[in-house]
Design an enzyme around this catalytic site. Structure first.
Site, mmCIF file in Angstrom:
data_model
loop_
_atom_site.group_PDB
_atom_site.id
_atom_site.type_symbol
_atom_site.label_atom_id
_atom_site.label_comp_id
_atom_site.label_asym_id
_atom_site.label_seq_id
_atom_site.Cartn_x
_atom_site.Cartn_y
_atom_site.Cartn_z
ATOM 1 N N ASP A 84 0.844 -1.201 0.000
ATOM 2 C CA ASP A 84 0.000 0.000 0.000
ATOM 3 C C ASP A 84 0.878 1.249 0.000
ATOM 4 O O ASP A 84 1.793 1.367 0.820
ATOM 5 C CB ASP A 84 -0.904 -0.024 1.238
ATOM 6 N N ASP A 105 3.011 4.465 -5.681
ATOM 7 C CA ASP A 105 2.335 5.746 -5.499
ATOM 8 C C ASP A 105 3.230 6.859 -6.023
ATOM 9 O O ASP A 105 4.069 7.390 -5.304
ATOM 10 C CB ASP A 105 2.001 5.965 -4.022
ATOM 11 N N GLY A 179 -7.397 8.625 7.382
ATOM 12 C CA GLY A 179 -7.681 8.965 8.768
ATOM 13 C C GLY A 179 -9.126 9.379 8.961
ATOM 14 O O GLY A 179 -9.934 9.368 8.027
ATOM 15 N N HIS A 208 -9.205 5.053 -1.778
ATOM 16 C CA HIS A 208 -8.369 5.107 -0.575
ATOM 17 C C HIS A 208 -9.119 5.881 0.504
ATOM 18 O O HIS A 208 -10.051 6.633 0.230
ATOM 19 C CB HIS A 208 -7.035 5.789 -0.882
ATOM 20 N N GLY A 209 -8.697 5.703 1.758
ATOM 21 C CA GLY A 209 -9.345 6.415 2.855
ATOM 22 C C GLY A 209 -10.793 6.002 3.029
ATOM 23 O O GLY A 209 -11.659 6.829 3.326
ATOM 24 N N GLY A 210 -11.071 4.698 2.862
ATOM 25 C CA GLY A 210 -12.453 4.223 2.926
ATOM 26 C C GLY A 210 -13.064 4.239 4.309
ATOM 27 O O GLY A 210 -14.295 4.165 4.444
#
Length: 290
Positions: A84, A105, A179, A208-210
């Protein structure tokens, strides 16, 4: 079984459901995630950041734990082990360590061309090795492993350029953050997501950030091409809440509950329960054959 993540995500996109990608932080975290996946008969992605790998003493340790645990627990559903938010250098480490999927990334690179060049190189290498690969366009809000972004909206044209390199799935910024979400968060930008989907076609997209995004927004995102939903904070909060309740109740002082196996059990039970709930919310339960 440990697999490349591409087939499960293609099936998810075609079937209009989402696959949970849960971050692991240690052996027990991995066991809890695998337990939830097996109980719900759902394919699952176990992923690890460089920071979490450092805590666990290296990507090779993480890989060995996941491989051995899948075997020892007799897991019957597809499991992918994914890097990740990997740096360029991390990708090579995870390929050597036995991961079945990587993410480069390049969204924070100073020049978009660097993202293009490195993604192209890593796509070729990953596919030669039989791994799936994720790329990213548009920084995701919040801070993760020292990389900070303000929740950019990914440029659809740039998403198309990265998609055309042959990546297996693509992370794109649509207002999501890592977060806990602040009270004044504006929500996901579905117009931007639709524009990205139009440019990337059948390519599975990644949210992302689910953690903490309202279920109805996640499901709408799935209807617009998202097939992978990343979850980390939500499991951490569940673990923390369960442990606080356990200590505040005084049960940790009873008998031999100082034994870590007993002391930490409520937290890991909470991870299983939360993960099972999210799997069902995303609609991947019973899809272990996919």
């Amino acid at each position: 079984m440990l697999v490349n993540a591409a087939p499960m995500l293609k099936a998810a996109k075609a079937g209009h459901y989402g696959i949970a990608a849960f971050n692991t932080n240690d052996l027990e975290w991995t066991r809890s995630i695998l337990t939830a996946a097996e109980e719900t008969q759902s394919p699952v992605i176990i992923q690890c950041t460089s920071g979490a790998a450092k805590w666990q003493k290296g990507f090779k340790v993480v890989s060995d734990v996941v491989h051995d645990m899948v075997e020892s627990m007799n897991i019957t559903v597809p499991v992918a082990l994914h890097l990740d938010h990997g740096s360029y250098e991390d990708c090579f480490k995870c390929i050597d360590a036995g991961f079945t999927s990587i993410m480069y990334d390049g969204s924070h690179e100073p020049e978009f061309e660097t993202n293009i060049e490195r993604t192209k190189e890593l796509v070729k290498l990953a596919h030669q090795k039989g791994l799936s690969i994720e790329a990213e366009v548009g920084g995701i809000g919040g801070t993760e492993d020292g990389v900070t972004a303000e929740g950019e909206l990914a440029d659809p044209e740039q998403c198309e350029a990265i998609a055309n390199l042959g990546v297996d799935f693509l992370a794109c910024g649509i207002g999501n953050i890592h977060g806990p979400y602040p009270a004044d968060w504006k929500g996901l930008n579905f117009d931007q997501l639709a524009a990205i989907q139009e440019k990337t076609g059948d390519l599975p997209l990644v949210l992302h950030g689910g953690s903490g995004i309202p279920k109805e927004q996640v499901l709408k995102a799935v209807s617009l091409g998202v097939a992978k939903i990343n979850i980390n904070t939500e499991l951490q909060l569940s673990f923390h809440s369960a442990m606080r309740k356990y200590v505040e109740s005084g049960k940790d002082l009873e008998g031999k509950n100082y034994d870590p196996r007993k002391f930490l059990k409520p937290g890991f039970d909470a991870i299983v329960e939360t993960a099972e709930g999210l799997i069902k919310d995303f609609g991947s339960d019973g899809k272990g054959w996919a």
